[in-house]
Motif scaffolding. Structure first.
Motif, PDB file in Angstrom:
ATOM      1  N   LEU A  19       0.832  -1.209   0.000  1.00 47.85           N
ATOM      2  CA  LEU A  19       0.000   0.000   0.000  1.00 47.85           C
ATOM      3  C   LEU A  19       0.862   1.253   0.000  1.00 47.85           C
ATOM      4  CD1 LEU A  19      -2.772   1.373   0.274  1.00 47.85           C
ATOM      5  CD2 LEU A  19      -2.651   0.988   2.733  1.00 47.85           C
ATOM      6  N   ARG A  20       1.967   1.231   0.763  1.00 50.41           N
ATOM      7  CA  ARG A  20       2.762   2.461   0.868  1.00 50.41           C
ATOM      8  C   ARG A  20       3.456   2.798  -0.446  1.00 50.41           C
ATOM      9  NH1 ARG A  20       5.655   1.196   6.434  1.00 50.41           N
ATOM     10  NH2 ARG A  20       3.589   0.458   6.999  1.00 50.41           N
ATOM     11  N   GLU A  21       3.810   1.756  -1.220  1.00 50.65           N
ATOM     12  CA  GLU A  21       4.410   2.028  -2.532  1.00 50.65           C
ATOM     13  C   GLU A  21       3.370   2.699  -3.452  1.00 50.65           C
ATOM     14  OE1 GLU A  21       7.555  -1.184  -3.745  1.00 50.65           O
ATOM     15  OE2 GLU A  21       6.118  -0.974  -5.387  1.00 50.65           O
ATOM     16  N   TYR A  22       2.134   2.202  -3.389  1.00 52.66           N
ATOM     17  CA  TYR A  22       1.051   2.802  -4.191  1.00 52.66           C
ATOM     18  C   TYR A  22       0.820   4.260  -3.766  1.00 52.66           C
ATOM     19  CZ  TYR A  22      -3.738   4.067  -5.431  1.00 52.66           C
ATOM     20  OH  TYR A  22      -4.846   4.743  -5.874  1.00 52.66           O
ATOM     21  N   LEU A  23       0.802   4.502  -2.458  1.00 47.38           N
ATOM     22  CA  LEU A  23       0.548   5.867  -1.984  1.00 47.38           C
ATOM     23  C   LEU A  23       1.667   6.814  -2.408  1.00 47.38           C
ATOM     24  CD1 LEU A  23      -0.889   5.153   1.597  1.00 47.38           C
ATOM     25  CD2 LEU A  23      -2.150   5.671  -0.504  1.00 47.38           C
ATOM     26  N   ALA A  24       2.910   6.315  -2.418  1.00 48.61           N
ATOM     27  CA  ALA A  24       4.037   7.165  -2.847  1.00 48.61           C
ATOM     28  C   ALA A  24       3.873   7.527  -4.323  1.00 48.61           C
ATOM     29  CB  ALA A  24       5.363   6.433  -2.607  1.00 48.61           C
ATOM     30  N   ALA A  25       3.450   6.554  -5.138  1.00 47.68           N
ATOM     31  CA  ALA A  25       3.266   6.833  -6.571  1.00 47.68           C
ATOM     32  C   ALA A  25       2.108   7.816  -6.772  1.00 47.68           C
ATOM     33  CB  ALA A  25       2.996   5.529  -7.326  1.00 47.68           C
ATOM     34  N   ALA A  26       1.042   7.669  -5.978  1.00 42.19           N
ATOM     35  CA  ALA A  26      -0.098   8.598  -6.087  1.00 42.19           C
ATOM     36  C   ALA A  26       0.336   9.997  -5.664  1.00 42.19           C
ATOM     37  CB  ALA A  26      -1.249   8.103  -5.219  1.00 42.19           C
ATOM     38  N   SER A  27       1.182  10.076  -4.654  1.00 40.83           N
ATOM     39  CA  SER A  27       1.669  11.375  -4.190  1.00 40.83           C
ATOM     40  C   SER A  27       2.495  12.047  -5.297  1.00 40.83           C
ATOM     41  CB  SER A  27       2.508  11.154  -2.931  1.00 40.83           C
ATOM     42  OG  SER A  27       3.013  12.354  -2.483  1.00 40.83           O
ATOM     43  N   ASP A  28       3.297  11.260  -6.011  1.00 41.24           N
ATOM     44  CA  ASP A  28       4.084  11.814  -7.130  1.00 41.24           C
ATOM     45  C   ASP A  28       3.177  12.398  -8.214  1.00 41.24           C
ATOM     46  OD1 ASP A  28       6.354  11.100  -5.862  1.00 41.24           O
ATOM     47  OD2 ASP A  28       6.743   9.293  -7.058  1.00 41.24           O
ATOM     48  N   LEU A  29       1.968  11.829  -8.343  1.00 44.47           N
ATOM     49  CA  LEU A  29       1.017  12.350  -9.345  1.00 44.47           C
ATOM     50  C   LEU A  29       0.203  13.526  -8.796  1.00 44.47           C
ATOM     51  CD1 LEU A  29      -0.711   9.226 -10.981  1.00 44.47           C
ATOM     52  CD2 LEU A  29       0.956  10.748 -12.037  1.00 44.47           C
ATOM     53  N   GLY A  30       0.493  13.927  -7.548  1.00 47.06           N
ATOM     54  CA  GLY A  30      -0.260  15.028  -6.926  1.00 47.06           C
ATOM     55  C   GLY A  30      -1.626  14.588  -6.447  1.00 47.06           C
ATOM     56  N   GLU A  31      -1.773  13.295  -6.164  1.00 47.18           N
ATOM     57  CA  GLU A  31      -3.100  12.757  -5.816  1.00 47.18           C
ATOM     58  C   GLU A  31      -3.217  12.417  -4.330  1.00 47.18           C
ATOM     59  OE1 GLU A  31      -5.867  11.191  -7.931  1.00 47.18           O
ATOM     60  OE2 GLU A  31      -5.269  12.430  -9.610  1.00 47.18           O
ATOM     61  N   LEU A  32      -2.339  12.985  -3.490  1.00 41.49           N
ATOM     62  CA  LEU A  32      -2.412  12.615  -2.063  1.00 41.49           C
ATOM     63  C   LEU A  32      -2.141  13.823  -1.170  1.00 41.49           C
ATOM     64  CD1 LEU A  32      -1.106   9.464  -0.375  1.00 41.49           C
ATOM     65  CD2 LEU A  32      -0.181  11.609   0.450  1.00 41.49           C
ATOM     66  N   LYS A  33      -2.902  13.901  -0.077  1.00 36.08           N
ATOM     67  CA  LYS A  33      -2.669  14.939   0.939  1.00 36.08           C
ATOM     68  C   LYS A  33      -2.527  14.285   2.309  1.00 36.08           C
ATOM     69  CE  LYS A  33      -4.425  19.397  -0.281  1.00 36.08           C
ATOM     70  NZ  LYS A  33      -5.651  19.919  -0.828  1.00 36.08           N
ATOM     71  N   VAL A  34      -1.578  14.789   3.103  1.00 35.82           N
ATOM     72  CA  VAL A  34      -1.429  14.285   4.475  1.00 35.82           C
ATOM     73  C   VAL A  34      -2.149  15.251   5.405  1.00 35.82           C
ATOM     74  CG1 VAL A  34       0.232  13.757   6.304  1.00 35.82           C
ATOM     75  CG2 VAL A  34       0.806  13.241   3.902  1.00 35.82           C
ATOM     76  N   ILE A  35      -2.935  14.691   6.323  1.00 36.95           N
ATOM     77  CA  ILE A  35      -3.670  15.526   7.284  1.00 36.95           C
ATOM     78  C   ILE A  35      -3.240  15.122   8.688  1.00 36.95           C
ATOM     79  CG2 ILE A  35      -5.968  16.079   8.201  1.00 36.95           C
ATOM     80  CD1 ILE A  35      -7.087  15.801   5.450  1.00 36.95           C
ATOM     81  N   GLU A  36      -2.788  16.083   9.477  1.00 39.00           N
ATOM     82  CA  GLU A  36      -2.299  15.794  10.827  1.00 39.00           C
ATOM     83  C   GLU A  36      -3.320  16.271  11.861  1.00 39.00           C
ATOM     84  OE1 GLU A  36       1.275  15.163  11.711  1.00 39.00           O
ATOM     85  OE2 GLU A  36       2.140  15.243   9.688  1.00 39.00           O
ATOM     86  N   GLY A  37      -3.464  15.487  12.926  1.00 37.60           N
ATOM     87  CA  GLY A  37      -4.201  15.965  14.104  1.00 37.60           C
ATOM     88  C   GLY A  37      -5.704  15.747  14.094  1.00 37.60           C
ATOM     89  N   ALA A  38      -6.255  15.021  13.113  1.00 40.05           N
ATOM     90  CA  ALA A  38      -7.715  14.811  13.098  1.00 40.05           C
ATOM     91  C   ALA A  38      -8.105  13.762  14.139  1.00 40.05           C
ATOM     92  CB  ALA A  38      -8.176  14.380  11.711  1.00 40.05           C
ATOM     93  N   ASP A  39      -9.356  13.797  14.540  1.00 41.70           N
ATOM     94  CA  ASP A  39      -9.880  12.875  15.547  1.00 41.70           C
ATOM     95  C   ASP A  39     -10.480  11.651  14.847  1.00 41.70           C
ATOM     96  OD1 ASP A  39     -11.199  11.677  17.701  1.00 41.70           O
ATOM     97  OD2 ASP A  39     -11.711  13.620  18.594  1.00 41.70           O
ATOM     98  N   TRP A  40     -10.176  10.449  15.372  1.00 34.38           N
ATOM     99  CA  TRP A  40     -10.784   9.234  14.793  1.00 34.38           C
ATOM    100  C   TRP A  40     -12.288   9.248  14.982  1.00 34.38           C
ATOM    101  CZ3 TRP A  40     -13.680   6.470  18.178  1.00 34.38           C
ATOM    102  CH2 TRP A  40     -13.385   6.613  19.537  1.00 34.38           C
ATOM    103  N   ASN A  41     -12.730   9.974  16.028  1.00 33.87           N
ATOM    104  CA  ASN A  41     -14.143   9.994  16.370  1.00 33.87           C
ATOM    105  C   ASN A  41     -14.877  11.023  15.500  1.00 33.87           C
ATOM    106  OD1 ASN A  41     -16.535   9.479  17.622  1.00 33.87           O
ATOM    107  ND2 ASN A  41     -16.046  10.612  19.490  1.00 33.87           N
ATOM    108  N   LEU A  42     -15.382  10.607  14.370  1.00 27.51           N
ATOM    109  CA  LEU A  42     -16.210  11.372  13.423  1.00 27.51           C
ATOM    110  C   LEU A  42     -15.448  12.340  12.518  1.00 27.51           C
ATOM    111  CD1 LEU A  42     -19.410  12.078  15.579  1.00 27.51           C
ATOM    112  CD2 LEU A  42     -18.998  10.222  13.957  1.00 27.51           C
ATOM    113  N   GLU A  43     -14.336  12.939  13.030  1.00 31.74           N
ATOM    114  CA  GLU A  43     -13.684  13.963  12.202  1.00 31.74           C
ATOM    115  C   GLU A  43     -13.087  13.358  10.922  1.00 31.74           C
ATOM    116  OE1 GLU A  43     -11.938  17.991  14.118  1.00 31.74           O
ATOM    117  OE2 GLU A  43     -10.662  16.234  14.249  1.00 31.74           O
ATOM    118  N   ILE A  44     -12.390  12.223  11.062  1.00 24.26           N
ATOM    119  CA  ILE A  44     -11.797  11.583   9.868  1.00 24.26           C
ATOM    120  C   ILE A  44     -12.905  11.228   8.882  1.00 24.26           C
ATOM    121  CG2 ILE A  44     -10.668   9.459   9.059  1.00 24.26           C
ATOM    122  CD1 ILE A  44      -8.798   9.628  11.417  1.00 24.26           C
ATOM    123  N   GLY A  45     -14.023  10.729   9.409  1.00 22.87           N
ATOM    124  CA  GLY A  45     -15.150  10.345   8.542  1.00 22.87           C
ATOM    125  C   GLY A  45     -15.715  11.546   7.804  1.00 22.87           C
ATOM    126  N   CYS A  46     -15.880  12.662   8.515  1.00 15.13           N
ATOM    127  CA  CYS A  46     -16.487  13.834   7.867  1.00 15.13           C
ATOM    128  C   CYS A  46     -15.520  14.439   6.852  1.00 15.13           C
ATOM    129  CB  CYS A  46     -16.895  14.845   8.941  1.00 15.13           C
ATOM    130  SG  CYS A  46     -17.934  16.145   8.268  1.00 15.13           S
TER     131      CYS A  46
END
Ligand SMILES: Cc1cc2nc3c(=O)[nH]c(=O)nc-3n(C[C@H](O)[C@H](O)[C@H](O)COP(=O)(O)O)c2cc1C
Length: 475
Positions: A6-33
């Motif tokens: 999975l991480r190799e796929y995510l690195a390739a997607a990131s190279d295509l500008g298709e990935l964003k990293v989000i820090e500090g979100a809550d597992w409780n509903l925030e990630i879902g929303c």
């Protein structure tokens, strides 16, 4: 070449500008929303890190396939290929697949960390509560549940939603008709628990084999090898004998006891049609151990309203496309589905009176997946069925509703919100199906008013010459 993990796929997607990293979100509903809002805007893959209450590195990823470019990347297709051609390529590829058996290896990154006994706690991972009214934390939304037939070497894999339950258990909702259910029932009939692995993160081509219907007796791991073009590497578990994908992110190992020995209240969980429907007492995996890689990534794929694109292209509708070809209906240009397979559009070159109706009846007669697909539209070959606006234009300008719409009574799914409680109690799971012939009337199609859209050749030449002024526009 296939992605190893999975991480190799995510690195390739990131190279295509298709990935964003989000820090500090809550597992409780925030990630879902955030996932829902991102998917509605057709946004990038979301990789959540430093999740509230969890150490950095314990990550969750969502929207991992939700664009045609990501689908192309996962399948080794050119990312700029037109959508309908991508679906055709998937259809041709899956039709010609020859199973590739897994390759057994002695170890792999999945063995980097092993939790047993009381430590084998699934809450160690930041499983989100995805929707506001969910009945729990659904850790398995893009999982692969691996079981083995007790009477043969057949290893089955299926995707069934998995929720964290008390007492180091996961509940699984496995419908009665699933091969995984038939296998578990064989163990239960002998008073035994069914050994199981729940894989919670692997690269997309391997995962895509899991929810696909393959013939009983054929292993989805072989199918995954065929999709990847190389074998899935597995480690034979010394606990259960099951094949553990060596490059997976997190794997839960345990057993599913007979329902009369253990079960749990499962649901509700926001489902793919966009509503809550199922709750009930369901089977559980009693966890024996959890294996995970350093800095594990939990693969998330929560059901969202069907106005989003979960897989980039509607892979399940190729069964309808193949069915139309296999039944000998000529002139099929392409098949697509919108609204998460609930509306199927067939584009064809009409060759005889009633041709469009024949295609519609054949398409509507196939049970290809969702069960509550109720709208079938046939369009002429100048309409791209993957473009909902074009399909709507054809419906609004080529259909006389008095003569070109037919309605049948048919089956539907238990998840269909339109079935009243009373009919549901009677087991009357039926719903109308609408067949819409949005083609020009066959007998006077040549006299139909001409469209004022430029022809493809002129548009293409103009695009090539002037594209710097048009870039950013979706042709
Ligand atoms: C995202 C996703 C979630 C799914 N969740 C479930 C589920 O909770 N229960 C279920 O029985 N099938 C579910 N399915 C469908 C099965 O994975 C699919 O029917 C598969 O072919 C079953 O495999 P089997 O017949 O080998 O057991 C899901 C499919 C997808 C794509």
């Amino acid at each position: 070449m296939a992605f190893r993990d999975l991480r190799e796929y995510l690195a390739a997607a990131s190279d295509l500008g298709e990935l964003k990293v989000i820090e500090g979100a809550d597992w409780n509903l925030e990630i879902g929303c955030i996932t829902e809002l991102g998917a509605e805007k057709f946004g990038p893959i979301l990789l959540f890190d430093s999740i509230k209450g969890y150490p950095r590195g314990f990550r969750v990823v969502s929207n991992f396939l939700a664009s045609p470019r990501r689908f192309a990347l996962s399948m080794g297709l050119p990312p700029e290929m037109p959508r309908l051609e991508m679906l055709r390529a998937w259809k041709d590829k899956t039709r010609a697949l020859k199973p590739v058996a897994p390759r057994e290896v002695s170890s792999g990154p999945i063995m980097e960390n092993i939790l047993t006994g009381n430590d084998a706690d699934p809450e160690k991972f930041p499983a989100p509560k995805w929707h506001q009214n969910d009945g729990g934390r659904y850790i398995g939304t893009a999982d692969m549940v691996i079981t083995k037939d007790p009477d043969s070497d057949w290893v089955n894999v299926g995707t069934y939603r998995a929720c964290i339950q008390s007492g180091r258990r996961l509940s699984l909702w496995i419908l009665e008709d699933r091969d995984g259910r038939h296998i578990a029932a064989k163990y239960w009939a002998r008073g035994k628990a069914c050994p199981a692995l729940v894989v919670l993160g692997c690269e997309p081509a391997t995962w895509m084999a899991s929810p696909v219907k393959v013939e009983p007796g054929v292993s989805e791991l072989d199918y995954a090898g065929a999709l990847r073009g190389e074998p899935v590497e597995v480690i034979k578990s010394e606990l259960t004998g099951l094949p553990i994908p060596a490059h997976a992110e997190i794997v839960v190992e345990g057993e599913i006891p007979p329902l009369d020995q253990d079960s749990a209240a499962e649901g509700p969980f926001g489902e793919w049609p966009g509503y809550y429907a199922h709750t009930g007492d369901e089977c559980v995996v009693r966890i024996k151990r959890i294996m995970y890689r350093n800095d594990p990534i939990l693969l998330g794929n929560p059901p969202l309203l069907p106005i989003t694109q979960r897989y980039g292209v509607p892979i399940f509708v190729v069964r309808v496309w193949e069915h139309l070809e296999n039944t000998g209906i000529p002139g099929i240009r392409g098949v697509w589905s919108h609204c998460n397979n609930l509306l199927v559009a067939v584009s064809l070159r009409q060759q005889f009176a009633g041709h469009a109706t024949q295609a519609l009846i054949a398409a509507a007669g196939l049970q290809y997946g969702p069960g509550m697909d109720n709208y079938f539209v046939a369009v002429d070959e100048d309409i791209d069925p993957s473009d909902l606006n074009q399909v709507l234009w054809a419906m609004c300008t080529r259909v006389d509703p008095l003569h070109q719409v037919q309605i049948l009574n048919s089956w539907t799914s238990g998840l269909d919100p339109r079935v009243s409680p009373e009919r549901r109690r009677r087991g009357e799971l039926t719903m109308g199906r609408m067949l819409i012939d949005a083609c020009k009337p066959f007998t006077w199609r040549d006299q139909y008013p001409r469209s004022n859209r430029f022809d493809d050749a002129f548009r293409e030449a103009t695009w090539k010459k002037w594209q710097e002024f048009l870039s950013g526009n979706d042709r």
